[in-house]
Design a protein around this motif. Sequence first.
Motif, PDB file in Angstrom:
ATOM      1  N   ASN A 147     -15.678  -1.455 -28.314  1.00  0.00           N
ATOM      2  CA  ASN A 147     -15.513  -2.914 -28.275  1.00  0.00           C
ATOM      3  C   ASN A 147     -16.887  -3.582 -28.332  1.00  0.00           C
ATOM      4  N   LEU A 148     -17.060  -4.454 -29.289  1.00  0.00           N
ATOM      5  CA  LEU A 148     -18.288  -5.224 -29.433  1.00  0.00           C
ATOM      6  C   LEU A 148     -17.975  -6.671 -29.079  1.00  0.00           C
ATOM      7  N   ILE A 149     -18.691  -7.214 -28.061  1.00  0.00           N
ATOM      8  CA  ILE A 149     -18.396  -8.571 -27.593  1.00  0.00           C
ATOM      9  C   ILE A 149     -19.683  -9.401 -27.577  1.00  0.00           C
ATOM     10  N   PRO A 150     -20.031 -10.006 -28.712  1.00  0.00           N
ATOM     11  CA  PRO A 150     -21.190 -10.907 -28.739  1.00  0.00           C
ATOM     12  C   PRO A 150     -20.771 -12.321 -28.343  1.00  0.00           C
ATOM     13  N   HIS A 261     -14.976  -8.797 -30.844  1.00  0.00           N
ATOM     14  CA  HIS A 261     -14.509 -10.021 -30.188  1.00  0.00           C
ATOM     15  C   HIS A 261     -15.660 -11.023 -30.181  1.00  0.00           C
ATOM     16  N   ILE A 262     -15.613 -11.977 -31.090  1.00  0.00           N
ATOM     17  CA  ILE A 262     -16.642 -13.012 -31.160  1.00  0.00           C
ATOM     18  C   ILE A 262     -16.262 -14.137 -30.210  1.00  0.00           C
ATOM     19  N   VAL A 263     -17.187 -14.492 -29.331  1.00  0.00           N
ATOM     20  CA  VAL A 263     -16.954 -15.581 -28.385  1.00  0.00           C
ATOM     21  C   VAL A 263     -18.017 -16.646 -28.626  1.00  0.00           C
ATOM     22  N   SER A 264     -17.586 -17.842 -28.976  1.00  0.00           N
ATOM     23  CA  SER A 264     -18.534 -18.931 -29.182  1.00  0.00           C
ATOM     24  C   SER A 264     -18.217 -20.076 -28.220  1.00  0.00           C
ATOM     25  N   VAL A 265     -19.078 -21.067 -28.230  1.00  0.00           N
ATOM     26  CA  VAL A 265     -18.891 -22.272 -27.414  1.00  0.00           C
ATOM     27  C   VAL A 265     -18.796 -23.454 -28.363  1.00  0.00           C
ATOM     28  N   ASP A 266     -17.759 -24.251 -28.223  1.00  0.00           N
ATOM     29  CA  ASP A 266     -17.519 -25.319 -29.202  1.00  0.00           C
ATOM     30  C   ASP A 266     -18.665 -26.317 -29.278  1.00  0.00           C
TER      31      ASP A 266
END
Length: 330
Positions: A147-150, A261-266
């Motif tokens: 699992n890659l979670i940047p 799993h790409i996690v960004s901030v709006d």
Amino acid sequence: MKNLKKIDLFNFNLEIGKVRPYIPLYFETFGQPVGSAPVVLVNHALTGNSTITGENGWWNDLIGENKTINTNDFTVIAFNIPGNGYDNVFGNLISDYKDFTILDVARIFWEGLFHLNIDELFTVIGGSLGGAIAWEMAAQHPTKIKNLIPIATDWKATDWVIANVLIQDKILNNSDDPIADARLHAMLLYRTPQSINQRFKRKQNNVFEVENWLTNHGSKLKNRFRLSSYKLMNHLLKTNDITKNRKDFVTVASQIQANIHIVSVDTDYFFIAEENRETYQNLKKIKENVFYHEIQSIHGHDAFLIEFNQLATFLSPIFNTQNTHKYVNA
């Protein structure tokens, strides 16, 4: 209380062609003993360190016993980026900071893992600079991560990031109070006008409260961070590019077997969400196991250190051991 361990690396070949005779790699482990449980590697951000949980842990809300990343179920490891000064050994600081790149740091981390007889990772997770290192680690060993979670980051440094790194570098090399002054500028990248306006509402007591807030952030960082460390970490941000000396992004990413799993901030004004959405759309064309999550927050880039409930919602299914297949380190 931090419990640092050390791995000695010798004759390390840097990307620019120089050989570093000796690199001490400091790290901490949490949870289960190495070799007895799936391994989660947590990469710290620019001013972060290896103390991710416990006393003074900067990600206590997510990592620990019975938390989202449950140390009852996982071996959690965090390396210090060499030169970040967290070991308090002056001789380990790096003055020739422009010699190093994120590619070097990722290779150093892999060398550390191999030294610990860890050949596979259940997860690599990191925010900001730490997430950029995670991308590069996956590019270097595309079959060794499940699992890659940047988080709040990107696989490349955009022109916007590069431009702000230059401003930071100029402040760090020319200011009379470099750490504090650079931090003032950086805080305005990490937050948003809406967040700051809502918090301070132009209140003042001799000076505006927002000025006090910024000044305090600068003073606190100056008291715990070294100038050479700041220069190095800032410089690393502009060296991020998993396509450098490789093929195009889609080709490189197609080799990565991990669930991404790409996690960004709006409202992120540093690593903008639009770039991450584009990355997700490109990845969807070649991978089924890619997912996009977006933190909704007024707070901008730093939301990955603030909006723990949203982050936990995204991460919990990944780290739920009932959904985790049996995993043994090679």
